[in-house]
Design a protein around this motif. Structure first.
Motif, PDB file in Angstrom:
ATOM      1  N   VAL A   1       0.868  -1.184   0.000  1.00 13.19           N
ATOM      2  CA  VAL A   1       0.000   0.000   0.000  1.00 13.19           C
ATOM      3  C   VAL A   1       0.902   1.230   0.000  1.00 13.19           C
ATOM      4  CG1 VAL A   1      -1.668   1.289   1.409  1.00 13.19           C
ATOM      5  CG2 VAL A   1      -1.841  -1.201   1.245  1.00 13.19           C
ATOM      6  N   GLY A   2       0.518   2.271  -0.748  1.00 10.05           N
ATOM      7  CA  GLY A   2       1.301   3.516  -0.753  1.00 10.05           C
ATOM      8  C   GLY A   2       2.694   3.302  -1.309  1.00 10.05           C
ATOM      9  N   THR A   3       2.757   2.756  -2.513  1.00 11.23           N
ATOM     10  CA  THR A   3       4.045   2.302  -3.072  1.00 11.23           C
ATOM     11  C   THR A   3       4.970   3.444  -3.494  1.00 11.23           C
ATOM     12  OG1 THR A   3       4.976   0.632  -4.537  1.00 11.23           O
ATOM     13  CG2 THR A   3       3.296   2.081  -5.498  1.00 11.23           C
ATOM     14  N   GLY A   4       4.439   4.648  -3.709  1.00  7.39           N
ATOM     15  CA  GLY A   4       5.296   5.768  -4.127  1.00  7.39           C
ATOM     16  C   GLY A   4       6.032   5.437  -5.415  1.00  7.39           C
TER      17      GLY A   4
ATOM     18  N   ALA B   1      -5.412   3.282  -5.676  1.00  9.59           N
ATOM     19  CA  ALA B   1      -6.358   2.852  -4.647  1.00  9.59           C
ATOM     20  C   ALA B   1      -6.173   3.668  -3.387  1.00  9.59           C
ATOM     21  CB  ALA B   1      -6.141   1.373  -4.321  1.00  9.59           C
ATOM     22  N   ASP B   2      -7.289   3.856  -2.669  1.00  8.42           N
ATOM     23  CA  ASP B   2      -7.245   4.452  -1.341  1.00  8.42           C
ATOM     24  C   ASP B   2      -7.109   3.294  -0.345  1.00  8.42           C
ATOM     25  OD1 ASP B   2      -7.519   5.894   0.961  1.00  8.42           O
ATOM     26  OD2 ASP B   2      -9.530   6.636   0.532  1.00  8.42           O
ATOM     27  N   LEU B   3      -5.955   3.211   0.298  1.00  9.29           N
ATOM     28  CA  LEU B   3      -5.648   2.110   1.223  1.00  9.29           C
ATOM     29  C   LEU B   3      -6.021   0.771   0.576  1.00  9.29           C
ATOM     30  CD1 LEU B   3      -6.617   3.891   4.572  1.00  9.29           C
ATOM     31  CD2 LEU B   3      -4.338   3.606   3.541  1.00  9.29           C
TER      32      LEU B   3
ATOM     33  N   GLU C   1       2.684  16.412   0.218  1.00  6.24           N
ATOM     34  CA  GLU C   1       2.104  16.577   1.555  1.00  6.24           C
ATOM     35  C   GLU C   1       1.373  15.290   1.970  1.00  6.24           C
ATOM     36  OE1 GLU C   1       1.217  19.027   4.879  1.00  6.24           O
ATOM     37  OE2 GLU C   1       2.503  19.481   3.202  1.00  6.24           O
ATOM     38  N   ARG C   2       0.662  14.709   1.032  1.00  4.13           N
ATOM     39  CA  ARG C   2      -0.081  13.473   1.345  1.00  4.13           C
ATOM     40  C   ARG C   2       0.853  12.289   1.531  1.00  4.13           C
ATOM     41  NH1 ARG C   2      -5.871  12.692  -1.290  1.00  4.13           N
ATOM     42  NH2 ARG C   2      -5.808  11.065   0.276  1.00  4.13           N
ATOM     43  N   ALA C   3       2.074  12.396   0.972  1.00  9.15           N
ATOM     44  CA  ALA C   3       3.044  11.314   1.167  1.00  9.15           C
ATOM     45  C   ALA C   3       3.692  11.395   2.541  1.00  9.15           C
ATOM     46  CB  ALA C   3       4.118  11.380   0.079  1.00  9.15           C
TER      47      ALA C   3
HETATM   48  C1  LIG Z   1       6.127   7.845   3.009  1.00  4.81           C
HETATM   49  S1  LIG Z   1       5.531   7.558   1.376  1.00  4.81           S
HETATM   50  C2  LIG Z   1       6.211   5.923   1.076  1.00  4.81           C
HETATM   51  C3  LIG Z   1       6.450   5.623  -0.385  1.00  4.81           C
HETATM   52  C4  LIG Z   1       7.137   4.272  -0.648  1.00  4.81           C
HETATM   53  N1  LIG Z   1       6.335   3.168  -0.192  1.00  4.81           N
HETATM   54  C5  LIG Z   1       8.484   4.204  -0.002  1.00  4.81           C
HETATM   55  O1  LIG Z   1       8.616   3.540   1.041  1.00  4.81           O
HETATM   56  O2  LIG Z   1       9.432   4.822  -0.531  1.00  4.81           O
HETATM   57  C6  LIG Z   1       3.782   7.256   1.650  1.00  4.81           C
HETATM   58  C7  LIG Z   1       3.003   6.877   0.392  1.00  4.81           C
HETATM   59  O3  LIG Z   1       1.641   6.596   0.777  1.00  4.81           O
HETATM   60  C8  LIG Z   1       0.762   7.132  -0.206  1.00  4.81           C
HETATM   61  N2  LIG Z   1      -0.544   7.356   0.426  1.00  4.81           N
HETATM   62  C9  LIG Z   1      -0.945   8.336   1.281  1.00  4.81           C
HETATM   63  N3  LIG Z   1      -2.225   8.182   1.638  1.00  4.81           N
HETATM   64  C10 LIG Z   1      -2.668   7.054   0.989  1.00  4.81           C
HETATM   65  C11 LIG Z   1      -3.915   6.370   0.936  1.00  4.81           C
HETATM   66  N4  LIG Z   1      -4.987   6.805   1.624  1.00  4.81           N
HETATM   67  N5  LIG Z   1      -4.012   5.265   0.159  1.00  4.81           N
HETATM   68  C12 LIG Z   1      -2.939   4.813  -0.565  1.00  4.81           C
HETATM   69  N6  LIG Z   1      -1.725   5.424  -0.560  1.00  4.81           N
HETATM   70  C13 LIG Z   1      -1.593   6.525   0.212  1.00  4.81           C
HETATM   71  C14 LIG Z   1       1.444   8.422  -0.652  1.00  4.81           C
HETATM   72  O4  LIG Z   1       0.960   8.852  -1.907  1.00  4.81           O
HETATM   73  C15 LIG Z   1       2.920   7.977  -0.660  1.00  4.81           C
HETATM   74  O5  LIG Z   1       3.280   7.451  -1.916  1.00  4.81           O
END
Ligand SMILES: C[S@@+](CC[C@H](N)C(=O)[O-])C[C@H]1O[C@@H](n2cnc3c(N)ncnc32)[C@H](O)[C@@H]1O
Length: 190
Positions: free
Chosen positions: A40-43, A82-84, A116-118
């Motif tokens: 989840v949240g792969t960036g 996807a959201d979460l 900001e969301r990351a």
């Molecule tokens: C700290 S970054 C980590 C990125 C990557 N996984 C890494 O470790 O380098 C957090 C990631 O979570 C994503 N994110 C934030 N809220 C999210 C949500 N509700 N659902 C899915 N992804 C989300 C962001 O877009 C961002 O890519």
């Protein structure tokens, strides 16, 4: 993909850092053969790509940020927006991996851009972690586990407490200290 190649980077995507590397190492050490893994949240796709390259698992990645999905797809990992865990089927994944946004942030700051969301975890740092803990159980296979990166800035004990309320027991499986924070990878088991 060479992650050092700046031409492959999208500007509004979190690029791999120490937290990404710590989570990738911990997950690669534990993911079993033929498992189905969701990041989840792969960036950038770095963690998912490492798991796919270094284990025999099948890996799916997701992110709410469309630019992240675009960059992560260049790692050849199947990636969806996807959201979460919302779009995934019940009982599907042997492991779910997440490096969430965790920095406690001034309430006046708004989530008005993708970086900001990351990074921002809201006022207590858990604005994304809490809903993740409330929903991840649904998509785990019967013996499924969660690998969640947390920071001392967010409060590891608070996260362990919240996970406990959702039925998980937590074990710290890796950590690394920096001048302003300690990063910990929690393994969450039911
Ligand atoms: C700290 S970054 C980590 C990125 C990557 N996984 C890494 O470790 O380098 C957090 C990631 O979570 C994503 N994110 C934030 N809220 C999210 C949500 N509700 N659902 C899915 N992804 C989300 C962001 O877009 C961002 O890519």
């Amino acid at each position: 993909m060479g992650l050092d190649d700046r031409r492959d980077r999208e500007p509004d995507v979190y690029q791999p850092a120490e937290d990404s590397a710590l989570l990738a190492r911990a997950a690669c050490d534990r993911v079993g053969e033929n498992e189905l893994v969701l990041e989840v949240g792969t960036g950038s796709g770095f963690v998912a790509g490492r798991i796919a390259d270094e284990t025999d698992a099948r890996v799916i990645a997701s992110d709410v940020n469309p630019w992240a999905v675009r960059q992560a797809r260049r790692t050849d990992v199947e990636t969806v927006r996807a959201d979460l865990v919302a779009p995934f089927r019940d009982g599907t994944f042997d492991a779910v991996v997440f490096n969430p946004p965790y920095l406690p942030t001034d309430p006046e700051n708004e989530w008005d851009d993708w970086m900001e969301r990351a990074l921002s975890g809201g006022e207590d740092g858990r604005a994304v972690i809490d809903p993740f803990l409330e929903t991840v159980d649904r998509v785990l296979a019967p013996d499924g586990v969660v690998y969640l990166l947390v920071s001392s800035l967010t409060g590891v004990d608070d996260v362990v407490g919240r996970a406990g309320e959702e039925g998980f027991s937590a074990v710290a499986i890796a950590d690394e200290s920096f001048p302003f924070e300690t990063l910990t990878v929690l393994e969450l088991l039911r």
